[in-house]
Every structure is written in structure tokens, then in C-alpha cells.
Design an enzyme around this catalytic site. Structure first.
Site, PDB file in Angstrom:
ATOM      1  CB  CYS A  45     -18.941   4.178 -12.024  1.00  0.00           C
ATOM      2  SG  CYS A  45     -18.114   5.219 -13.223  1.00  0.00           S
ATOM      3  CB  CYS A  50     -15.410   2.562 -11.757  1.00  0.00           C
ATOM      4  SG  CYS A  50     -15.126   4.137 -10.917  1.00  0.00           S
ATOM      5  CG  ASP A  98     -16.650   7.600 -27.525  1.00  0.00           C
ATOM      6  OD1 ASP A  98     -16.732   8.506 -26.680  1.00  0.00           O
ATOM      7  OD2 ASP A  98     -17.655   6.975 -27.951  1.00  0.00           O
ATOM      8  CG  HIS A 144     -15.233  13.529 -25.229  1.00  0.00           C
ATOM      9  ND1 HIS A 144     -15.897  12.468 -25.802  1.00  0.00           N
ATOM     10  CD2 HIS A 144     -15.982  13.899 -24.165  1.00  0.00           C
ATOM     11  CE1 HIS A 144     -17.002  12.205 -25.124  1.00  0.00           C
ATOM     12  NE2 HIS A 144     -17.081  13.068 -24.119  1.00  0.00           N
ATOM     13  CG  ASN A 189     -19.895  16.812 -23.239  1.00  0.00           C
ATOM     14  OD1 ASN A 189     -19.787  17.889 -23.807  1.00  0.00           O
ATOM     15  ND2 ASN A 189     -19.904  15.665 -23.892  1.00  0.00           N
ATOM     16  CG  HIS A 226     -15.528  11.216 -19.859  1.00  0.00           C
ATOM     17  ND1 HIS A 226     -16.534  11.140 -18.923  1.00  0.00           N
ATOM     18  CD2 HIS A 226     -16.128  11.550 -21.025  1.00  0.00           C
ATOM     19  CE1 HIS A 226     -17.689  11.395 -19.501  1.00  0.00           C
ATOM     20  NE2 HIS A 226     -17.471  11.658 -20.784  1.00  0.00           N
ATOM     21  CG  HIS A 241     -15.302   7.870 -14.040  1.00  0.00           C
ATOM     22  ND1 HIS A 241     -15.023   6.790 -13.196  1.00  0.00           N
ATOM     23  CD2 HIS A 241     -14.105   8.429 -14.335  1.00  0.00           C
ATOM     24  CE1 HIS A 241     -13.714   6.715 -12.998  1.00  0.00           C
ATOM     25  NE2 HIS A 241     -13.142   7.700 -13.694  1.00  0.00           N
ATOM     26  CG  HIS A 255     -16.176   7.585  -9.349  1.00  0.00           C
ATOM     27  ND1 HIS A 255     -16.796   7.125 -10.490  1.00  0.00           N
ATOM     28  CD2 HIS A 255     -17.071   8.392  -8.727  1.00  0.00           C
ATOM     29  CE1 HIS A 255     -18.018   7.618 -10.545  1.00  0.00           C
ATOM     30  NE2 HIS A 255     -18.214   8.393  -9.484  1.00  0.00           N
TER      31      HIS A 255
END
Ligand code: 5GP
Ligand code: ZN
Length: 110
Positions: free
Chosen positions: A4, A7, A30, A100, A85, A98, A96, A46
Site C-alpha cells: 500500500c 503504508c 498531496d 483530504h 472519497n 484518508h 488506505h 491500514h
């Protein structure tokens, strides 16, 4: 399971521009920013997506939101957007979890 990407970033096997780190989360810029300020709040654990969350992960979710607040404070963001998302059809590319965090002028929605 293939390795990943996030990760690897969390484990510092891949470099990133880290803006904040705690025991349970890493926040980094990003690579293709969609706003003046665009970082990813990533739990070190994870979890594939928000769709895979279990009740036992409730502290982790709280930590993500408190981390967003802390990053906003440290960077004197007047206001910000938080986006997750969930799934390919919603634009999730990295499997994984996250969050934003976007602030300033937003070029496009993530
Ligand atoms: P998603 O589309 O899964 O919600 O968001 C993944 C985000 O990760 C995208 O905005 C993309 O630009 C960012 N990203 C993809 N690969 C990398 C990388 O190697 N490093 C960093 N810092 N960001 C990445
Ligand atoms: Zn991962």
C-alpha cells in the site's frame, strides 16, 4: 495483498512532505494539490476505506477530525473543507483511508 502506497509513506519507505505527525496519524501534502493548501490526514493503521470502518475504529475517526483542527490551527487556515472519497465510483484512488483537507483557492474538487 500488494504493498500500500500510504503504508509506505507512513513507514517512511517513501518520502512525502510531512506537515504533522502523531502516534496514530501522519499528515502530508498531496502530490497533486487541488487547492492552495491540500494535505492528506492518514491514520497509520491500514483501513481500506471508510466503508471498512468498524465501531472499534471510533477513536481513530475522532483523531482524524482533531488532527484536521490542529493542522488548521497551526497553518492559520481561516476555513477549510474535509473530504473522504469512498470507493472508485466516488474517486477513491488509494485504498488506505484518508481525509483530504483543502483550504484557500480550490482548483478542482478531489
Ligand atoms: P483519493 O482519490 O484516493 O481520495 O486521493 C488520493 C490522493 O493521493 C490524490 O489526491 C493524489 O494526488 C494523492 N497521491 C497519490 N499518490 C501520492 C503520493 O505518492 N504522494 C502524495 N503525497 N500524494 C499522493
Ligand atoms: Zn495502507
Amino acid at each position: 495483498m500488494p504493498p500500500c502506497l500510504f503504508c509506505k509513506i507512513v513507514n517512511k519507505e517513501l518520502s512525502s512532505e510531512i506537515v504533522y505527525e502523531s502516534e496514530k496519524s501522519l499528515v502530508f501534502k498531496d502530490i497533486h494539490p487541488k487547492a492552495d493548501f491540500h494535505v492528506l490526514i492518514v491514520p497509520k493503521k491500514h483501513i481500506e476505506s471508510a466503508n471498512r470502518l468498524e465501531f472499534e475504529d471510533k477513536d481513530l475517526i475522532m483523531e482524524m477530525f482533531l488532527t484536521a483542527k490542529e493542522v488548521a490551527l497551526q497553518n492559520q487556515l481561516g476555513g477549510y473543507k474535509l473530504i473522504i472519497n469512498v470507493g472508485r465510483k466516488a474517486g477513491q484512488l488509494i485504498d488506505h483511508l484518508h481525509l483530504h483537507l483543502l483550504a484557500g483557492k480550490i482548483k478542482e474538487i478531489v
